[in-house]
Structures are given as structure tokens and as C-alpha cells.
Motif scaffolding. Structure first.
Motif, PDB file in Angstrom:
ATOM      1  N   LEU A   1       0.849  -1.199   0.000  1.00 58.73           N
ATOM      2  CA  LEU A   1       0.000   0.000   0.000  1.00 58.73           C
ATOM      3  C   LEU A   1       0.880   1.243   0.000  1.00 58.73           C
ATOM      4  CD1 LEU A   1      -2.878  -0.924   2.507  1.00 58.73           C
ATOM      5  CD2 LEU A   1      -3.083  -0.595   0.028  1.00 58.73           C
ATOM      6  N   GLY A   2       1.601   1.425  -1.090  1.00 61.71           N
ATOM      7  CA  GLY A   2       2.495   2.565  -1.197  1.00 61.71           C
ATOM      8  C   GLY A   2       3.923   2.107  -1.408  1.00 61.71           C
ATOM      9  N   PRO A   3       4.797   3.041  -1.773  1.00 65.42           N
ATOM     10  CA  PRO A   3       6.181   2.668  -2.074  1.00 65.42           C
ATOM     11  C   PRO A   3       6.974   2.305  -0.828  1.00 65.42           C
ATOM     12  CG  PRO A   3       5.903   5.051  -2.206  1.00 65.42           C
ATOM     13  CD  PRO A   3       4.536   4.466  -2.015  1.00 65.42           C
TER      14      PRO A   3
ATOM     15  N   ILE B   1      -1.961   1.714   9.185  1.00 60.14           N
ATOM     16  CA  ILE B   1      -2.959   1.908  10.230  1.00 60.14           C
ATOM     17  C   ILE B   1      -4.324   1.937   9.562  1.00 60.14           C
ATOM     18  CG2 ILE B   1      -3.877   3.489  11.969  1.00 60.14           C
ATOM     19  CD1 ILE B   1      -1.021   4.388  12.529  1.00 60.14           C
ATOM     20  N   TRP B   2      -5.223   1.055  10.035  1.00 54.02           N
ATOM     21  CA  TRP B   2      -6.588   0.988   9.517  1.00 54.02           C
ATOM     22  C   TRP B   2      -7.521   1.533  10.580  1.00 54.02           C
ATOM     23  CZ3 TRP B   2      -2.749  -2.257   8.299  1.00 54.02           C
ATOM     24  CH2 TRP B   2      -2.601  -2.650   6.961  1.00 54.02           C
ATOM     25  N   VAL B   3      -8.199   2.641  10.298  1.00 54.20           N
ATOM     26  CA  VAL B   3      -9.115   3.209  11.277  1.00 54.20           C
ATOM     27  C   VAL B   3     -10.430   2.438  11.251  1.00 54.20           C
ATOM     28  CG1 VAL B   3      -8.052   5.483  10.994  1.00 54.20           C
ATOM     29  CG2 VAL B   3     -10.140   4.942   9.739  1.00 54.20           C
ATOM     30  N   GLN B   4     -11.212   2.608  12.310  1.00 53.76           N
ATOM     31  CA  GLN B   4     -12.475   1.890  12.458  1.00 53.76           C
ATOM     32  C   GLN B   4     -13.641   2.848  12.265  1.00 53.76           C
ATOM     33  OE1 GLN B   4     -12.753  -1.466  13.196  1.00 53.76           O
ATOM     34  NE2 GLN B   4     -14.982  -1.332  12.989  1.00 53.76           N
ATOM     35  N   GLY B   5     -14.635   2.403  11.508  1.00 54.56           N
ATOM     36  CA  GLY B   5     -15.836   3.190  11.288  1.00 54.56           C
ATOM     37  C   GLY B   5     -15.903   3.736   9.882  1.00 54.56           C
ATOM     38  N   CYS B   6     -16.954   3.372   9.146  1.00 51.57           N
ATOM     39  CA  CYS B   6     -17.147   3.901   7.791  1.00 51.57           C
ATOM     40  C   CYS B   6     -18.624   3.814   7.442  1.00 51.57           C
ATOM     41  CB  CYS B   6     -16.330   3.115   6.777  1.00 51.57           C
ATOM     42  SG  CYS B   6     -16.542   3.723   5.080  1.00 51.57           S
TER      43      CYS B   6
ATOM     44  N   VAL C   1      -2.405   5.302   5.929  1.00 58.86           N
ATOM     45  CA  VAL C   1      -3.607   5.323   6.767  1.00 58.86           C
ATOM     46  C   VAL C   1      -4.798   4.986   5.877  1.00 58.86           C
ATOM     47  CG1 VAL C   1      -5.061   6.682   8.305  1.00 58.86           C
ATOM     48  CG2 VAL C   1      -2.580   7.079   8.263  1.00 58.86           C
ATOM     49  N   SER C   2      -5.511   3.927   6.250  1.00 56.04           N
ATOM     50  CA  SER C   2      -6.654   3.483   5.466  1.00 56.04           C
ATOM     51  C   SER C   2      -7.799   3.187   6.431  1.00 56.04           C
ATOM     52  CB  SER C   2      -6.253   2.252   4.633  1.00 56.04           C
ATOM     53  OG  SER C   2      -7.288   1.859   3.757  1.00 56.04           O
ATOM     54  N   GLY C   3      -8.728   2.376   6.003  1.00 53.66           N
ATOM     55  CA  GLY C   3      -9.843   2.127   6.906  1.00 53.66           C
ATOM     56  C   GLY C   3     -10.744   1.042   6.400  1.00 53.66           C
TER      57      GLY C   3
ATOM     58  N   GLY D   1     -12.601   7.367   1.027  1.00 51.75           N
ATOM     59  CA  GLY D   1     -13.632   7.045   0.050  1.00 51.75           C
ATOM     60  C   GLY D   1     -14.366   8.263  -0.473  1.00 51.75           C
ATOM     61  N   TYR D   2     -14.102   9.424   0.099  1.00 50.28           N
ATOM     62  CA  TYR D   2     -14.759  10.635  -0.380  1.00 50.28           C
ATOM     63  C   TYR D   2     -14.173  11.052  -1.734  1.00 50.28           C
ATOM     64  CZ  TYR D   2     -17.021  11.213   4.142  1.00 50.28           C
ATOM     65  OH  TYR D   2     -17.789  11.023   5.265  1.00 50.28           O
TER      66      TYR D   2
END
Length: 219
Positions: free
Chosen positions: A16-18, A24-29, A72-74, A108-109
Motif C-alpha cells: 500500500l504505497g512505495p 494503520i486501519w481506522v475503524q468506522g465507515c 492510513v486506510s480504513g 472514500g470521499y
């Protein structure tokens, strides 16, 4: 106390990137894209609350271990009010310890949905990947799940680091399979359509059945 609710943090991440990265995966979507591989991150009450300072400490440790970036993803990071505080701390740690390391964030925005409040949460990020995941629009663009998603550098570091990748494609997008600290199987990356089903079938053929795949069971 400034806290983010996260699902997991993992090092090293290589899909997920170079380079080698802290993920880090945040919670809540609330966006809940159909076909999302991270349905386990949707529930805003799931995961665990972690202080921004503690996450910055994880980032400091990852840099000491050779990390070249933070992803940083989620979940949806821009639904985390404490995000700006964490990213600002992370950028300060980076500037002190490893000025060449970059901070990449997935949201996702769509770009037109990034109003002033949402842009303010991106303080500290070098590059952002925007847009809903749309399963009917597969793409070979590197580190993106569907053709509508855009990779937008935000800083000079982001422009330098990601210039070679803005239009880069891959016949076989990078996918990382690893174990987390609890021994759970992690699939990291942006796998092309059908990959996760093939993985399940291959494991089942070897006598291994996944208990609660993140792409099937929310919560």
C-alpha cells in the motif's frame, strides 16, 4: 485526550504505497462501498480507541526499524475527528527522524466532497487517494481499487515520491499475506476482482477454512 478508533496497525506493509511502511486501519465507515474487502472496519463501535500520541509512538518505532512511509486506510479516516492531530504528530516525527518518509492516506470521499472541514483533517498527509471503491470499474492503476479513484499529491514530498506512480499500472497488483500479532491472517493491498474468492477456495482445498473473512462479515 485525543484518540482515534482503529481496527489494526501493522508493520511492515509492502503493498500500500512505495517501500516498507507502517499501516494503520481506522475503524468506522458509513460509506459502505459494495464489494469492500474491509467490511470489518465499518462498525463505528468496533476496533479500539488509541491515543494519537501512542500511534505516533508506533510510527516512531517503525521509522527506527526502517519504515519508508505511513499508510492510513480504513474504515474512513475522514470520519475520525482526531485524524488531524495524529497526522500532524506523525509529520513532526517524520521530519525529526526520517525526512524522506511519506504519509499516504486513503479516503472514500470524492474530491468534490472534500469541503474545508475534511481538507483540514488531511493536515500532515503528503498524498491522498480519493474516491469510493466501485467494483464494476476495475483498474490496473497501482494502489487503487477502481478506475474512478485518484491519487493526489498534497506536498512537495508527495509530488516527488509519487510522480512515478500517478499513472503506473500493474498486471499483478501487489498483495501481501501476513499474520497479525494475534495470529490472524491479513490480506493487505488492493487485490483485483476474484482474488479473495480464489484465496478462500485455495485455502479450503488445503483444509483451512477462514473463520470470518473481513470482506464477508462486518463487525
Amino acid at each position: 485526550m485525543t484518540e482515534l478508533r482503529i481496527r489494526r496497525a501493522h508493520f511492515p506493509v509492502t503493498a500500500l504505497g512505495p517501500g516498507t511502511r507502517l499501516g494503520i486501519w481506522v475503524q468506522g465507515c458509513s460509506l459502505a462501498c459494495r464489494g469492500c474487502m474491509s467490511r470489518d472496519t465499518w462498525d463505528p463501535n468496533g476496533g479500539r480507541a488509541v491515543r494519537a500520541s501512542a500511534l505516533a509512538g508506533l510510527w516512531r518505532d517503525a521509522l527506527a526499524a526502517g519504515a519508508e512511509g505511513l499508510t492510513v486506510s480504513g474504515g474512513e479516516p475522514l470520519q475520525q475527528p482526531a485524524l488531524a492531530s495524529f497526522l500532524t504528530r506523525a509529520a513532526a516525527v517524520r521530519d525529526e527522524r526520517a525526512p524522506g518518509a511519506d504519509i499516504l492516506l486513503y479516503t472514500g470521499y470524492e474530491p468534490e466532497e472534500l469541503d474545508e472541514d475534511r481538507w483540514s483533517l488531511l493536515a500532515g498527509a503528503d498524498t491522498v487517494v480519493t474516491g469510493r471503491y466501485v467494483a464494476s470499474r476495475p483498474t490496473r492503476l497501482l494502489w487503487r481499487g477502481s478506475a474512478n479513484q485518484r491519487m493526489i499529491p498534497l506536498t512537495p514530498l508527495g509530488r516527488d515520491r509519487y510522480a512515478p506512480y500517478l499513472a503506473a499500472t500493474a498486471d499483478h497488483p501487489p498483495v501481501q499475506v501476513d499474520l497479525d500479532r494475534d495470529g490472524d491472517l491479513l490480506v493487505i493491498g488492493v487485490p483485483p476482482p476474484g482474488t479473495l474468492s480464489r484465496l478462500e477456495h485455495a485455502l479450503r482445498a488445503q483444509g483451512t477454512r477462514l473463520r470470518s473473512p473481513s470482506w464477508r462479515t462486518p463487525g
